[in-house]
Design an enzyme around this catalytic site. Structure first.
Site, PDB file in Angstrom:
ATOM      1  N   SER A  27       2.952  -0.733  -9.043  1.00  0.00           N
ATOM      2  CA  SER A  27       4.330  -1.132  -8.768  1.00  0.00           C
ATOM      3  C   SER A  27       4.500  -2.535  -9.344  1.00  0.00           C
ATOM      4  CB  SER A  27       4.609  -1.136  -7.266  1.00  0.00           C
ATOM      5  OG  SER A  27       4.537   0.160  -6.740  1.00  0.00           O
ATOM      6  N   CYS A  66       9.468  -6.040 -10.336  1.00  0.00           N
ATOM      7  CA  CYS A  66      10.730  -5.394 -10.716  1.00  0.00           C
ATOM      8  C   CYS A  66      11.756  -6.385 -11.252  1.00  0.00           C
ATOM      9  CB  CYS A  66      11.312  -4.631  -9.535  1.00  0.00           C
ATOM     10  SG  CYS A  66      11.739  -5.685  -8.127  1.00  0.00           S
ATOM     11  N   ILE A  82      -4.092  -9.692 -12.323  1.00  0.00           N
ATOM     12  CA  ILE A  82      -4.361  -8.447 -13.052  1.00  0.00           C
ATOM     13  C   ILE A  82      -4.734  -8.717 -14.507  1.00  0.00           C
ATOM     14  CG2 ILE A  82      -3.132  -6.415 -13.978  1.00  0.00           C
ATOM     15  CD1 ILE A  82      -2.055  -6.057 -11.082  1.00  0.00           C
ATOM     16  N   ASP A 101      -3.947  -7.230  -5.883  1.00  0.00           N
ATOM     17  CA  ASP A 101      -2.665  -7.926  -5.825  1.00  0.00           C
ATOM     18  C   ASP A 101      -2.937  -9.416  -5.621  1.00  0.00           C
ATOM     19  OD1 ASP A 101       0.428  -6.604  -4.891  1.00  0.00           O
ATOM     20  OD2 ASP A 101       0.115  -8.746  -5.170  1.00  0.00           O
ATOM     21  N   GLY A 145       0.789  -1.230   0.000  1.00  0.00           N
ATOM     22  CA  GLY A 145       0.000   0.000   0.000  1.00  0.00           C
ATOM     23  C   GLY A 145       0.817   1.273   0.000  1.00  0.00           C
ATOM     24  N   GLY A 146       2.014   1.241  -0.533  1.00  0.00           N
ATOM     25  CA  GLY A 146       2.880   2.417  -0.527  1.00  0.00           C
ATOM     26  C   GLY A 146       2.293   3.617  -1.240  1.00  0.00           C
TER      27      GLY A 146
END
Length: 169
Positions: free
Chosen positions: A81, A84, A62, A40, A21-22
């Site tokens: 996000s 990565c 998603i 998520d 939850g950033g």
């Protein structure tokens, strides 16, 4: 008669790859009045998100989100996000060839096809994302929808936090 200012309309935020939850924390800290829908697939991240905000994210791949669903919700801000690993040295910088990029590619397809795009789109990832084909495709999708964009490489230290981890925004 006195004039009263109309309150700003609440934003409706779609948090893709919401993690802990950033982005929500940042938007709330900045005073953005919003309703949030987080998505998520990671159960541990979803449990932490629920602990942090009292709401459990949708546990959904998603790639199964449709443009019709997004349009019906009326989201004004999208945050994300995405994984990565496709852009890190440790992940062998496989970029779009990495299967973990599939969700991000689906988000780009949504951005291109949803009848009403968001007013704002916020993305966070690792250094090297800015040099990736993923980033090039994101910028192409943004240009295609008429977005202006800005990109930054920032560390939390630049915002007063004791962490040097460079991130792409």
């Amino acid at each position: 008669a006195s004039k009263r200012a109309c309150p700003a309309p609440r934003e409706k935020v779609l948090e893709l790859f919401s993690g802990l939850g950033g982005f929500r924390f940042g938007l709330e800290f900045a005073g953005v009045e919003a309703d949030f829908v987080a998505v998520d697939v990671n159960d541990h991240a979803n449990a932490t998100y629920a602990h942090n905000f009292g709401e459990t994210p949708l546990r959904k791949d998603i790639r199964h989100i449709t443009a019709g669903w997004v349009e019906k919700q009326g989201f004004t801000i999208w945050t994300m996000s995405p994984p990565c690993q496709p852009h890190t040295r440790q992940g062998h910088q496989q970029d779009l060839k990495d299967p973990r990029s599939a969700g991000f590619l689906h988000v780009l397809a949504l951005l291109r096809s949803v009848p009403t795009p968001p007013r704002y789109l916020l993305l966070e990832n690792v250094r090297n994302f800015e040099a990736s084909e993923s980033c090039a495709q994101l910028l192409e999708a943004l240009r295609g929808r008429g977005f202006a964009w800005r990109a930054f490489l920032l560390t939390p230290r630049e915002c007063g936090y004791p962490n040097q981890r460079l991130r792409f925004f």
